[in-house]
Motif scaffolding. Structure first.
Motif, mmCIF file in Angstrom:
data_model
loop_
_atom_site.group_PDB
_atom_site.id
_atom_site.type_symbol
_atom_site.label_atom_id
_atom_site.label_comp_id
_atom_site.label_asym_id
_atom_site.label_seq_id
_atom_site.Cartn_x
_atom_site.Cartn_y
_atom_site.Cartn_z
ATOM 1 N N ALA A 194 0.833 -1.202 0.000
ATOM 2 C CA ALA A 194 0.000 0.000 0.000
ATOM 3 C C ALA A 194 0.868 1.253 0.000
ATOM 4 C CB ALA A 194 -0.913 -0.004 1.222
ATOM 5 N N GLN A 219 2.172 1.842 -3.422
ATOM 6 C CA GLN A 219 1.160 1.719 -4.462
ATOM 7 C C GLN A 219 1.208 2.866 -5.460
ATOM 8 O OE1 GLN A 219 -2.628 2.506 -2.984
ATOM 9 N NE2 GLN A 219 -3.553 2.303 -4.974
ATOM 10 N N ASP A 220 1.480 4.035 -4.914
ATOM 11 C CA ASP A 220 1.403 5.226 -5.734
ATOM 12 C C ASP A 220 2.583 5.393 -6.672
ATOM 13 O OD1 ASP A 220 -0.288 7.243 -6.178
ATOM 14 O OD2 ASP A 220 0.886 8.670 -5.006
ATOM 15 N N LYS A 253 -3.632 14.718 -7.020
ATOM 16 C CA LYS A 253 -3.828 13.959 -5.793
ATOM 17 C C LYS A 253 -3.963 14.896 -4.614
ATOM 18 C CE LYS A 253 -0.659 11.399 -4.782
ATOM 19 N NZ LYS A 253 0.559 10.637 -4.638
ATOM 20 N N GLY A 299 -6.955 15.394 -2.075
ATOM 21 C CA GLY A 299 -6.779 15.309 -0.635
ATOM 22 C C GLY A 299 -7.349 16.529 0.061
ATOM 23 N N GLU A 305 -12.732 3.842 6.467
ATOM 24 C CA GLU A 305 -11.607 4.156 5.588
ATOM 25 C C GLU A 305 -12.085 4.350 4.143
ATOM 26 O OE1 GLU A 305 -7.910 1.520 4.089
ATOM 27 O OE2 GLU A 305 -8.505 1.243 6.163
ATOM 28 N N LEU A 362 -12.565 7.712 1.024
ATOM 29 C CA LEU A 362 -12.213 7.674 -0.397
ATOM 30 C C LEU A 362 -13.455 7.791 -1.277
ATOM 31 C CD1 LEU A 362 -9.572 4.859 -0.200
ATOM 32 C CD2 LEU A 362 -9.138 7.233 -0.747
ATOM 33 N N MET A 378 -6.793 -1.767 -1.635
ATOM 34 C CA MET A 378 -6.068 -0.909 -2.567
ATOM 35 C C MET A 378 -6.782 -0.611 -3.868
ATOM 36 S SD MET A 378 -2.217 -2.178 -1.922
ATOM 37 C CE MET A 378 -2.799 -3.814 -1.798
ATOM 38 N N LYS A 436 -8.246 2.950 -4.300
ATOM 39 C CA LYS A 436 -7.228 3.971 -4.528
ATOM 40 C C LYS A 436 -6.642 3.807 -5.912
ATOM 41 C CE LYS A 436 -5.625 4.526 0.090
ATOM 42 N NZ LYS A 436 -4.585 4.108 0.994
ATOM 43 N N GLU A 437 -6.418 2.550 -6.294
ATOM 44 C CA GLU A 437 -5.833 2.300 -7.606
ATOM 45 C C GLU A 437 -6.731 2.840 -8.704
ATOM 46 O OE1 GLU A 437 -4.814 -1.875 -8.056
ATOM 47 O OE2 GLU A 437 -3.114 -1.482 -6.726
ATOM 48 N N LEU A 489 -8.990 5.211 -8.472
ATOM 49 C CA LEU A 489 -8.975 6.671 -8.451
ATOM 50 C C LEU A 489 -7.682 7.175 -9.074
ATOM 51 C CD1 LEU A 489 -10.434 7.322 -4.909
ATOM 52 C CD2 LEU A 489 -11.535 7.779 -7.083
ATOM 53 N N ALA A 490 -6.576 6.504 -8.706
ATOM 54 C CA ALA A 490 -5.282 6.923 -9.235
ATOM 55 C C ALA A 490 -5.243 6.736 -10.748
ATOM 56 C CB ALA A 490 -4.167 6.122 -8.570
#
Lengths: 372, 601
Positions: free
Chosen positions: B275, B278-279, B450, B454, B485, B489, B533, B536-537, B539-540
């Protein structure tokens, strides 16, 4: 088989049937159009196994018969022939080829046996009724935008058509939703539609049908069972399978207790939303709508581009309310409103908002807000 | 048939099945004993991958004859002085290793304490004890295991080839050696030295001695591209080294995690590492990490796995947070650094220097120089403090030019030229930097996006018709446990009866996506990594695509001001050294490297 037909007539029919054919096919015969000729009449069939379009047209039939040939090639040839040309179609003696001649142009196309062409049996169509083309267009146009494109919820990938009662009046109702917004449009129930099963007409069928009925004023003959639907008018017949699924209980998500009512000029609002959302850089293009007495303030901001606000006069008397929307969704709905004014019924920033055309009660749009 | 208690030898053989799986497990148990005995030197000898002989010799505290006799009994240990399973200060504690090994092999133990006048010898074969008898041996313990698994032929049959078994043994020793740099380790295989790790110098701080040992084990490349991690939170201490994202590999083999000096392969910890990276890494690439976690003994339960490969934390969330936070922070601090292995690779590409390879390179300078020529006037106009003549007449005197434009003050230097309208060449205080303009700009935009996500919070689209996703009860429970959590997101979920989850709100960025699929992916990840993950993945991914579309393309001509602006932004943006997939955004060549290319050094 030997047919002579005027180019324009052939082009029109081919144009109607070819659009249902997929551009790439694993089964070769699905790329073909079936041509039947008999007694001064030529009929064309094309299908993708889910939808079939058939159209018949008058032609000078020298010798009856039937064959199939690649429709896209045929369509392209006919499209490029000069206006007013007479097209002569002749099959070879063994049936393996079809010759097309017009003026000095000559083409030979490969044929596949007619027996292999998938026939879509109509089956028993239990209900049958007539609906004016304009009414049908209205049902489609005002719901189509809300059809879901997400394949996993296949039962939302179409328009749900069913007979029901609305305020004590029998109506034929069309509903579409993608889970974020919903459109519900109704017309008075035509004779013969009472007791029909609720059916989900797939997105592709809706698109094809809409193209076909674009110019006609005729009544559309609709026959359906719980597995198939058929639309017929003039010389065209479209038969389609239906989505085998259960449409969600949409009535449940249309709130009845929304007490904050806003009436606003449709055009002014749409233009303002369009302008303000230009600032919003993200994909969702969120926009905030603050309602207060006599007006609303639209605003959007993005960390990079800056911010925008615009005030629009409106008739609003309830308490202050700030609510966020996806501006695309809002514009989609406002485009469907044909009258001058739109009426919003809201409850709070986290509950569905109802949007109606003030001048026309037949359509209801429900939009879920965004948290912004 | 009456129920009876099994004879002790059979009990030991059964226990051996759990504790001693293969020669490597025996080596692990014996080496851990040596570490626990306070040895400063451990010598391991193996024959036939350990299948015929394992010898572990240490110079630790040793055992008295009485100890020796008891040590080969089951559940006998000196490592639980307070009889409290919650207070475990040694690697071992179960008291199972020696009897288990003794029950399946021919085991001899020779040991001498510091103050004894002779060593004592003890033998166990197939569970039968002999001894103790006096024997010659210096201070410490020597354990010899011959013909392992001879008493359990079934297990013997399932052993792999000597080479494979050996690689397991080496892995075990390497892991222990990483955790104990102050101990010298040697491994001798069939008479040949295989691993020789001298004790690291104990002076200097903790980091240095670890890095020395890690470099010896993982190679110079790791040594050059590792950054130290140090963090502390609520009594938990984390330290170690992590590789820069540009140093990555295709599997998780290079991840070494230790809890209180004990090598573990813990799902939760591995998930946290994943994690954290990950970015900056594509999802199928894995980083190099060596992390040591020190947890108060009462906060961790190591008694959950016979081989102690897994541990359980009282507050797993705290540990995960510490790990992710510390790694991310460290990566952000190391900022725009890309691994030097890339520069090495670049040099490698130049160096072999056959004429053919060099030819295209030779024909280009004129072209590149031409581009520079058209740019220099603009550079002067923009007040870069450099006259065109200086640039033209002294292209071969980088030291003075570098000074005159104070390249040293900028880590990424000053842009000199753009070549092929794709790469920026910049001059730094002590070398040159080649930047991939598209990759670099894409990363900058991505980081900015990002950040704004945030800051502004993730916008959520409420669902008109909540999507009910059915899954098995365990999965639903796991996903729901992380509901808070996930809602941060943008994914708001709630329980919808047994084994079903209702999705109420989704991140607006994702549009009308496959929510059910996303939720199932999340559940799978929580099961496998204890880390959610996919969301987030995804979204990324959206941010990445948007960044890619709005970044300057390769092929776009940039003027010097633009190029310099890009370099300055890269310097202040965290993680700008690699693109979203762990590829570098720039390569740095030191002047010394370039001089070497020309044979000047």
């Amino acid at each position: 088989m030997k047919i002579v037909i005027e180019r324009a007539a052939l082009l029109k029919s081919l144009g109607h049937v070819q659009s249902v054919v997929e551009r790439r096919n694993t089964i070769p015969i699905l790329s073909n159009v079936r041509i039947d000729a008999a007694k001064g009449n030529m009929s064309l069939h094309a299908t993708d196994m889910d939808i079939e379009i058939a159209e018949s047209t008058a032609a000078d039939v020298g010798k009856g018969g039937a064959t199939t040939t690649p429709v896209l090639t045929l369509y392209e040839i006919v499209r490029k022939l000069p206006d007013g040309a007479q097209v002569e179609l002749t099959t070879s003696s063994d049936g393996g080829q079809i010759a097309l001649a017009a003026g000095r142009s000559k083409f030979t196309l490969a044929c596949l046996p007619v027996e292999d062409f998938p026939a879509m049996s109509g089956g028993d169509l239990s209900h049958s009724f007539k609906l004016g083309a304009a009414d049908l267009r209205g049902l489609i146009d005002r719901t189509k935008f809300a059809i879901s494109t997400e394949e996993t919820r296949y039962y939302l990938n179409g328009i749900y058509v069913h007979a029901t009662k609305s305020d004590g009046v029998n109506v034929l109702r069309a509903v579409a939703t993608d889970g974020h917004r919903l459109a519900r449009v109704e017309v008075p129930l035509p004779d013969g539609a009472a007791g029909m099963p609720g059916v989900i007409v797939p997105r592709k069928t809706v698109g094809e049908l809409r193209k076909l009925i674009d110019e006609t004023d005729a009544d559309i003959e609709i026959s359906l069972s719980d597995a198939k639907i058929r639309f017929g008018f003039d010389n065209v017949v479209l038969t389609s399978k239906l989505i085998d699924g259960t449409f969600p209980d949409y009535e449940r998500v249309i709130p009845s207790g929304n007490d904050k009512t806003l009436e606003i000029n449709r055009k002014d609002l749409a233009n303002a939303v369009d302008r303000v959302s230009a600032i919003s850089s993200e994909k969702s293009r969120s926009i905030k709508m603050a309602c207060e007495k006599g007006m609303i303030t639209l605003s959007a901001s993005s960390p990079e581009a800056g911010s925008a606000t615009e005030e629009v006069e409106a008739s609003y008397a309830a308490g202050q309310l700030e609510i966020g929307f996806n501006s695309r969704y809002l514009l989609d709905i406002l485009q469907q409103v044909e009258g001058d004014a739109a009426r919003f019924s809201m409850s709070d920033a986290a509950s569905p908002t109802i949007i109606r055309d003030v001048a026309d009660g037949s359509a209801v749009y429900v939009l879920m807000p965004m948290r912004v | 048939m009456p129920i009876r208690l099994l004879p002790p030898n059979l009990v030991n053989q059964i226990a051996a099945g759990e504790v001693v799986e293969r020669p490597a497990s025996a080596v692990k148990e014996l080496t851990e004993n040596a570490v626990d005995a306070g040895a400063t030197r451990i010598d391991i000898t193996l024959n036939d991958g350990g299948k015929s002989l394992i010898v572990v010799v240490d110079n630790g505290s040793g055992m008295t004859p009485r100890d020796l006799e008891v040590a080969v009994e089951r559940h006998a240990t000196s490592k639980l002085p307070s009889d409290d399973l919650l207070d475990i200060g040694f690697l071992g504690f179960r008291g199972e290793a020696l009897p288990a090994i003794g029950s399946i092999s021919r085991l001899t133990v020779t040991s001498r304490t510091a103050d004894a006048d002779s060593a004592w010898y003890m033998m166990v074969a197939g569970g039968q004890k002999q001894g103790p008898v006096p024997a010659p041996h210096p201070r410490g313990t020597r354990v010899e295991v011959r013909d392992i698994f001879y008493a359990t032929p079934a297990r013997l049959k399932f052993l792999k080839t000597a080479t494979t078994e050996l690689s397991y043994v080496i892995d075990v020793v390497e892991r222990l050696a990483m955790a104990h740099p102050e101990i010298a380790f040697t491994v001798t295989v069939d008479g040949k030295s295989r691993l020789n790790l001298p004790a690291a110098h104990t002076q200097g701080d903790l980091f240095d001695i670890h890095l020395e040992r890690l470099t010896a084990i993982l190679g110079k490349e790791f040594g050059a591209n590792a950054v130290p991690v140090a963090a502390e939170r609520e009594g938990l201490k984390l330290y170690g080294y992590i590789g820069l994202p540009t140093l990555n590999r295709g599997n998780a083999m290079a991840q070494y995690l230790f809890v209180n000096g004990r090598p573990v392969r813990d799902r939760m910890l591995q998930g946290a590492v994943r994690a954290a990276y990950q970015d900056v890494l594509a999802s199928n690439r894995y980083p190099y990490v060596v992390l040591f976690l020190e947890v108060p003994r009462t906060e961790v339960d190591v008694n959950v796995h016979p081989a102690k490969a897994e541990v359980r934390f009282r507050d797993a969330g705290l540990v995960r947070g510490l790990l992710i936070g510390a790694i991310r922070h460290t990566l952000a601090e190391s900022g725009h650094r890309a691994s030097s292995s890339i520069a090495t690779a670049t040099l490698g590409a130049f160096q072999p220097g056959t004429v053919q390879q060099n030819r295209p390179f030779m024909t280009r300078p004129a072209q590149a120089f031409g581009a520079a020529r058209t740019l220099e006037s603009t550079m002067a106009e923009n007040g870069l403090g450099e006259s065109p003549s200086l640039f033209l007449t002294q292209p071969s005197a980088p030291d003075t030019t570098a000074e005159s434009i104070s390249g040293e003050t900028f880590p990424l230097g000053v842009a000199r030229a753009q070549v092929h309208e794709t790469y920026i060449v910049a001059q730094t205080g002590d070398g040159i930097v080649i930047v991939d303009q598209h990759a670099a700009h894409e990363r900058l935009l991505y980081e900015r996006m990002k950040q704004s996500l945030g800051n502004g919070g993730i916008k959520r689209q409420l669902l008109l018709i909540p999507e009910v996703v059915e899954m098995d009860e365990g999965s639903a429970g796991r996903v729901l446990a992380r509901a808070a959590e996930l809602s941060e997101l943008g994914l708001v979920i709630e329980s919808f009866g047994t084994g079903a989850v209702a999705v109420r709100e989704v991140p607006a960025l994702l549009g009308e996506g496959d929510v059910a699929g996303l939720l199932r992916d999340l559940a799978d990840e929580l099961a496998e990594w204890d880390e959610a993950m996919s969301l987030k993945e995804r979204l990324a991914d959206v941010c990445g695509t948007m960044a890619c579309h709005s970044a300057v393309r390769a092929g776009r001509r940039l003027n010097p001001t633009e190029m310099n602006a890009l370099l300055r932004q890269m310097e202040v943006t965290p993680n700008s050294g690699q693109c979203n997939h762990g590829r570098p955004t720039y390569v740095e060549l030191k002047l010394s490297d370039i001089e070497r290319l020309f044979g000047r050094r």
